[in-house]
Design a protein around this motif. Structure first.
Motif, PDB file in Angstrom:
ATOM      1  N   GLY A   1       0.784  -1.227   0.000  1.00 20.44           N
ATOM      2  CA  GLY A   1       0.000   0.000   0.000  1.00 20.44           C
ATOM      3  C   GLY A   1       0.819   1.283   0.000  1.00 20.44           C
ATOM      4  O   GLY A   1       0.265   2.376  -0.136  1.00 20.44           O
ATOM      5  N   GLU A   2       2.132   1.161   0.129  1.00 17.30           N
ATOM      6  CA  GLU A   2       2.967   2.365   0.162  1.00 17.30           C
ATOM      7  C   GLU A   2       3.269   2.879  -1.244  1.00 17.30           C
ATOM      8  O   GLU A   2       3.247   2.130  -2.216  1.00 17.30           O
ATOM      9  CB  GLU A   2       4.330   2.033   0.805  1.00 17.30           C
ATOM     10  CG  GLU A   2       4.341   2.009   2.310  1.00 17.30           C
ATOM     11  CD  GLU A   2       5.771   1.903   2.826  1.00 17.30           C
ATOM     12  OE1 GLU A   2       6.142   2.723   3.669  1.00 17.30           O
ATOM     13  OE2 GLU A   2       6.518   1.000   2.378  1.00 17.30           O
ATOM     14  N   ILE A   3       3.582   4.184  -1.286  1.00 17.11           N
ATOM     15  CA  ILE A   3       4.291   4.718  -2.452  1.00 17.11           C
ATOM     16  C   ILE A   3       5.682   5.060  -1.945  1.00 17.11           C
ATOM     17  O   ILE A   3       5.832   5.884  -1.044  1.00 17.11           O
ATOM     18  CB  ILE A   3       3.628   5.988  -3.017  1.00 17.11           C
ATOM     19  CG1 ILE A   3       2.183   5.711  -3.443  1.00 17.11           C
ATOM     20  CG2 ILE A   3       4.430   6.517  -4.197  1.00 17.11           C
ATOM     21  CD1 ILE A   3       1.493   6.936  -4.036  1.00 17.11           C
ATOM     22  N   VAL A   4       6.684   4.393  -2.509  1.00 19.09           N
ATOM     23  CA  VAL A   4       8.064   4.641  -2.087  1.00 19.09           C
ATOM     24  C   VAL A   4       8.815   5.186  -3.279  1.00 19.09           C
ATOM     25  O   VAL A   4       8.653   4.700  -4.405  1.00 19.09           O
ATOM     26  CB  VAL A   4       8.725   3.347  -1.569  1.00 19.09           C
ATOM     27  CG1 VAL A   4      10.203   3.566  -1.288  1.00 19.09           C
ATOM     28  CG2 VAL A   4       8.004   2.846  -0.331  1.00 19.09           C
TER      29      VAL A   4
ATOM     30  N   PRO B   1      -1.044  -5.727 -11.479  1.00 20.60           N
ATOM     31  CA  PRO B   1       0.093  -5.945 -10.572  1.00 20.60           C
ATOM     32  C   PRO B   1      -0.250  -5.597  -9.129  1.00 20.60           C
ATOM     33  O   PRO B   1      -1.125  -4.771  -8.870  1.00 20.60           O
ATOM     34  CB  PRO B   1       1.139  -4.963 -11.104  1.00 20.60           C
ATOM     35  CG  PRO B   1       0.329  -3.853 -11.682  1.00 20.60           C
ATOM     36  CD  PRO B   1      -0.877  -4.508 -12.292  1.00 20.60           C
ATOM     37  N   GLU B   2       0.472  -6.221  -8.194  1.00 16.02           N
ATOM     38  CA  GLU B   2       0.384  -5.809  -6.797  1.00 16.02           C
ATOM     39  C   GLU B   2       1.352  -4.670  -6.555  1.00 16.02           C
ATOM     40  O   GLU B   2       1.139  -3.829  -5.697  1.00 16.02           O
ATOM     41  CB  GLU B   2       0.727  -6.977  -5.878  1.00 16.02           C
ATOM     42  CG  GLU B   2      -0.407  -7.962  -5.735  1.00 16.02           C
ATOM     43  CD  GLU B   2       0.017  -9.131  -4.885  1.00 16.02           C
ATOM     44  OE1 GLU B   2       0.250  -8.940  -3.682  1.00 16.02           O
ATOM     45  OE2 GLU B   2       0.129 -10.240  -5.449  1.00 16.02           O
ATOM     46  N   MET B   3       2.479  -4.709  -7.281  1.00 17.55           N
ATOM     47  CA  MET B   3       3.457  -3.632  -7.143  1.00 17.55           C
ATOM     48  C   MET B   3       3.829  -3.121  -8.525  1.00 17.55           C
ATOM     49  O   MET B   3       4.080  -3.891  -9.448  1.00 17.55           O
ATOM     50  CB  MET B   3       4.709  -4.117  -6.406  1.00 17.55           C
ATOM     51  CG  MET B   3       5.666  -2.989  -6.125  1.00 17.55           C
ATOM     52  SD  MET B   3       6.912  -3.418  -4.897  1.00 17.55           S
ATOM     53  CE  MET B   3       8.217  -3.954  -5.938  1.00 17.55           C
ATOM     54  N   LEU B   4       3.858  -1.793  -8.636  1.00 19.81           N
ATOM     55  CA  LEU B   4       4.151  -1.145  -9.913  1.00 19.81           C
ATOM     56  C   LEU B   4       5.492  -0.431  -9.808  1.00 19.81           C
ATOM     57  O   LEU B   4       5.716   0.356  -8.879  1.00 19.81           O
ATOM     58  CB  LEU B   4       3.031  -0.138 -10.203  1.00 19.81           C
ATOM     59  CG  LEU B   4       3.102   0.682 -11.490  1.00 19.81           C
ATOM     60  CD1 LEU B   4       3.046  -0.216 -12.713  1.00 19.81           C
ATOM     61  CD2 LEU B   4       1.956   1.696 -11.524  1.00 19.81           C
TER      62      LEU B   4
ATOM     63  N   VAL C   1      -2.653  -0.560  -5.421  1.00 26.95           N
ATOM     64  CA  VAL C   1      -1.389  -0.974  -6.034  1.00 26.95           C
ATOM     65  C   VAL C   1      -0.236  -0.296  -5.289  1.00 26.95           C
ATOM     66  O   VAL C   1      -0.230   0.917  -5.122  1.00 26.95           O
ATOM     67  CB  VAL C   1      -1.348  -0.584  -7.531  1.00 26.95           C
ATOM     68  CG1 VAL C   1      -0.055  -1.061  -8.166  1.00 26.95           C
ATOM     69  CG2 VAL C   1      -2.554  -1.151  -8.262  1.00 26.95           C
ATOM     70  N   THR C   2       0.715  -1.079  -4.830  1.00 27.06           N
ATOM     71  CA  THR C   2       1.912  -0.555  -4.189  1.00 27.06           C
ATOM     72  C   THR C   2       2.825   0.012  -5.289  1.00 27.06           C
ATOM     73  O   THR C   2       2.918  -0.574  -6.362  1.00 27.06           O
ATOM     74  CB  THR C   2       2.623  -1.694  -3.437  1.00 27.06           C
ATOM     75  OG1 THR C   2       1.679  -2.282  -2.546  1.00 27.06           O
ATOM     76  CG2 THR C   2       3.821  -1.193  -2.671  1.00 27.06           C
ATOM     77  N   VAL C   3       3.440   1.155  -5.010  1.00 24.97           N
ATOM     78  CA  VAL C   3       4.209   1.813  -6.076  1.00 24.97           C
ATOM     79  C   VAL C   3       5.653   2.055  -5.634  1.00 24.97           C
ATOM     80  O   VAL C   3       5.899   2.564  -4.539  1.00 24.97           O
ATOM     81  CB  VAL C   3       3.557   3.167  -6.476  1.00 24.97           C
ATOM     82  CG1 VAL C   3       4.420   3.888  -7.507  1.00 24.97           C
ATOM     83  CG2 VAL C   3       2.154   2.958  -7.015  1.00 24.97           C
ATOM     84  N   LEU C   4       6.591   1.674  -6.492  1.00 22.74           N
ATOM     85  CA  LEU C   4       7.997   2.041  -6.306  1.00 22.74           C
ATOM     86  C   LEU C   4       8.352   2.972  -7.457  1.00 22.74           C
ATOM     87  O   LEU C   4       8.339   2.571  -8.622  1.00 22.74           O
ATOM     88  CB  LEU C   4       8.886   0.796  -6.309  1.00 22.74           C
ATOM     89  CG  LEU C   4      10.377   1.023  -6.048  1.00 22.74           C
ATOM     90  CD1 LEU C   4      10.616   1.720  -4.718  1.00 22.74           C
ATOM     91  CD2 LEU C   4      11.136  -0.307  -6.063  1.00 22.74           C
ATOM     92  N   LEU C   5       8.624   4.241  -7.093  1.00 14.32           N
ATOM     93  CA  LEU C   5       8.728   5.301  -8.096  1.00 14.32           C
ATOM     94  C   LEU C   5      10.144   5.865  -8.130  1.00 14.32           C
ATOM     95  O   LEU C   5      10.641   6.375  -7.127  1.00 14.32           O
ATOM     96  CB  LEU C   5       7.728   6.411  -7.724  1.00 14.32           C
ATOM     97  CG  LEU C   5       7.815   7.744  -8.462  1.00 14.32           C
ATOM     98  CD1 LEU C   5       7.346   7.593  -9.896  1.00 14.32           C
ATOM     99  CD2 LEU C   5       6.992   8.802  -7.737  1.00 14.32           C
ATOM    100  N   VAL C   6      10.786   5.774  -9.302  1.00 14.20           N
ATOM    101  CA  VAL C   6      12.095   6.402  -9.487  1.00 14.20           C
ATOM    102  C   VAL C   6      11.878   7.786 -10.074  1.00 14.20           C
ATOM    103  O   VAL C   6      11.105   7.941 -11.014  1.00 14.20           O
ATOM    104  CB  VAL C   6      12.958   5.546 -10.436  1.00 14.20           C
ATOM    105  CG1 VAL C   6      14.051   6.394 -11.076  1.00 14.20           C
ATOM    106  CG2 VAL C   6      13.577   4.380  -9.684  1.00 14.20           C
TER     107      VAL C   6
END
Ligand SMILES: Nc1ncnc2c1ncn2[C@@H]1O[C@H](COP(=O)(O)OP(=O)(O)OP(=O)(O)O)[C@@H](O)[C@H]1O
Ligand SMILES: [Mg+2]
Lengths: 239, 298
Positions: free
Chosen positions: A32-35, A156-159, A188-193
């Motif tokens: 559930g995080e946006i990192v 996806p569960e993580m994007l 959707v959990t998000v890993l954002l660069v």
């Protein structure tokens, strides 16, 4: 956040030949995080994303998602596990139409979920208008929407999002970031660069700052926004 | 006028064969950026395999059933050879410099050519008369049953391939892999499976092309793959290498051009003129007729 993380990187090292690009990083992402991962050009952000997707092979360390080890798997198996990657530079399939691109996003699913397609079209109505158009003829911003939409098609569960603001006008960046928020709100959990640190930190819950292959600082977005070091290096404020 | 229509029929026949063979070059190039120089030799091998199936398996019978079996078995055999070829000669070199793969392709070409010579001998063999010698004369133009079969079967195969590539999920995956293999992997596409599929399709079409060569020209030699392969390769470049409709168009145009030069100028000059045509087209359109449909944004 004491429970088991959804996603975890431990002591990851990645090299291109003899050149080390990632020099032992660890991080975790909870459901559930946006990192966000911030960092200057060449810090190793894209390298990190490509290694998660197994397009690059780690030299050492581990990458775990829902307790499964990802390192060593072939790249095409990753999306089926629930991690979808919208790559740097968008990488849409230019001679395919917008809709063909989206349908390929669901290649790992047994069948295309029409509801997800409609959701993507709701998020980015521009894509619906242009669904028969060859994606190579879309504008940069539209291609970015397509790249994100395509990544969502596999449910996806993580994007993983690699620089969605790259080369896009500020007003469109705002619109795209708003939809990333909406995607996260949808579970959707998000890993954002990002290089656009300000926008990324406004959106994210937490962040890691990468400097030449190492994590320089990390913390909640508020902590990073108020950290002098981050302000100087990435937010353009002088003290 | 008779010459015109006669050469039109002849040109379309040989053009269909070029087109079938050209598809193998263009599909492999499309995904791997590699010219499979062994493809022409596989086309030749198919004619010999067909010959042997006819004599050894079908007991020299040319019933409709045995003809269909000869086509199927030859296509399946060459599909297997194609898959093995990719595993052994090309996959280990995928990350290697382009020239290494070229050398490997030339080596594979020689291996197959010498293999045919060892198994079937260096002398010309006569391909069996699988189709009865039926001719029709329509206003001074002679059309044979063999020509009709080659034209119709080629057309059916090409239309089927076109729909497969343009309208199916697998076809979309093939097109995606030809544009960006890493992005294709992110979609969950197993690029190795796609490449194997491409070799299966290309080799089967080439195998059918080889049987057509046997049916149409009758005399088959171990080294004929070089000549037919070269022409089909030219056809693929003419249409725009990597482009599937381009290979079909290029094959047909080359066949027609060959036939008209042979009919109106001289058959001894047709090869030379063909290459002059190739050079002119490449000067005017360096990417071939249908090459690069859209400029891709990066
Ligand atoms: N294919 C490659 N071969 C060799 N070195 C590479 C390769 N790709 C990246 N590198 C190097 O690895 C380092 C990290 O690159 P990376 O692309 O991960 O940076 P980044 O943080 O994504 O930068 P940017 O913000 O510019 O996208 C850089 O020094 C880069 O030069
Ligand atoms: Mg990058």
């Amino acid at each position: 956040m004491s429970n088991q993380p959804l996603f975890e990187i431990k002591d990851l090292e990645v090299s291109y030949g003899s050149i080390a690009a990632i020099k032992g990083i660890s991080m975790e992402v909870h459901k559930g995080e946006i990192v966000t991962i911030l960092g200057a050009n060449g810090a190793g952000k894209t390298t990190c994303m490509r290694t998660i997707s197994q397009l690059l092979k780690a030299k050492s360390g581990s990458i775990r998602f829902k307790n499964a080890e990802l390192t060593g798997l072939p790249a095409h198996k990753i999306v089926g596990l629930g991690i979808s990657h919208s790559p740097e530079g968008r990488r849409v399939f230019g001679i395919l139409t917008v809709e063909e691109n989206l349908l390929l996003g669901a290649y790992s699913c047994k069948s295309v979920d029409r509801k997800v397609l409609e959701w993507v079209y709701d998020l980015f109505p521009r894509l619906k208008e242009r669904r028969k158009q060859l994606s190579g003829t879309l504008s940069g911003g539209e291609q970015q929407m397509l790249a994100i939409g395509r990544a969502l098609m596999s449910k996806p569960e993580m994007l993983l999002l690699d620089e969605p603001s790259l080369g896009i006008a500020p007003i469109l960046v705002k619109a795209i970031f708003k939809q990333i928020r909406a995607i996260a709100d949808n579970g959707v959990t998000v890993l954002l660069v990002e290089q656009n640190a300000k926008a990324a930190l406004k959106l994210a819950d937490r962040g890691y700052v990468l400097e030449v292959g190492k994590i320089a600082t990390s913390g909640t977005s508020e902590e990073l926004l108020s950290s002098e070091k981050v302000q100087e290096a990435y937010l353009g404020k002088k003290h | 006028m008779d010459t015109f229509f006669q050469q039109l029929i002849n040109g379309l026949t040989i053009g269909s064969i070029y087109a079938l063979v050209a598809l193998g070059y263009t599909m492999v190039y499309g995904v791997m950026r590699l010219i499979n120089f062994a493809h022409g030799d596989m086309v030749a091998a198919s004619a010999f395999v067909g010959l042997t199936i006819y004599t050894q398996v079908m007991g020299q019978s040319a019933t409709l059933f045995s003809v269909i079996m000869i086509f199927l078995l030859a296509a399946v055999s060459m599909a297997c050879v194609g898959v093995i070829l990719e595993r052994v000669a090309y996959r280990p070199l995928r990350e290697a410099p382009r020239l290494s793969a070229v050398v490997s392709a030339l080596g594979a070409s020689l291996v197959i050519q010498n293999g045919i010579m060892l198994l079937w001998g260096p002398q010309m063999r006569i391909f069996p008369e699988l189709v009865p010698q039926v001719y029709w004369e329509i206003g001074g133009v002679v059309v044979s049953l063999i020509q009709v079969i080659i034209l119709i079967l080629s057309l059916v195969l090409m239309v089927a391939l076109y729909f497969f590539v343009e309208k199916t999920r697998m076809g979309a995956a093939i097109r995606a892999s030809s544009i960006d293999q890493d992005a294709a992997r992110l979609m969950g596409i197993n690029v190795n499976t796609i490449i194997a599929t491409i070799f299966i399709i290309g080799s089967s079409l080439g195998a059918i092309g080889g049987l057509f060569i046997g049916l149409y020209y009758r005399g088959i030699t171990f080294n004929m793959g070089w000549q037919y392969g070269l022409f089909a390769f030219v056809a693929a470049i003419l249409g725009g290498i990597g482009n599937i409709p381009g290979a079909m168009l290029g094959g047909m145009l080359l066949g027609l051009f060959n036939a008209f030069i042979a009919g109106y100028v001289s058959s001894t000059w047709s090869d030379a003129f063909t290459f002059i045509l190739l050079i002119i087209i490449l000067i005017v359109r360096p990417t071939g007729i249908l090459g690069e449909r859209v400029a891709e944004k990066v």
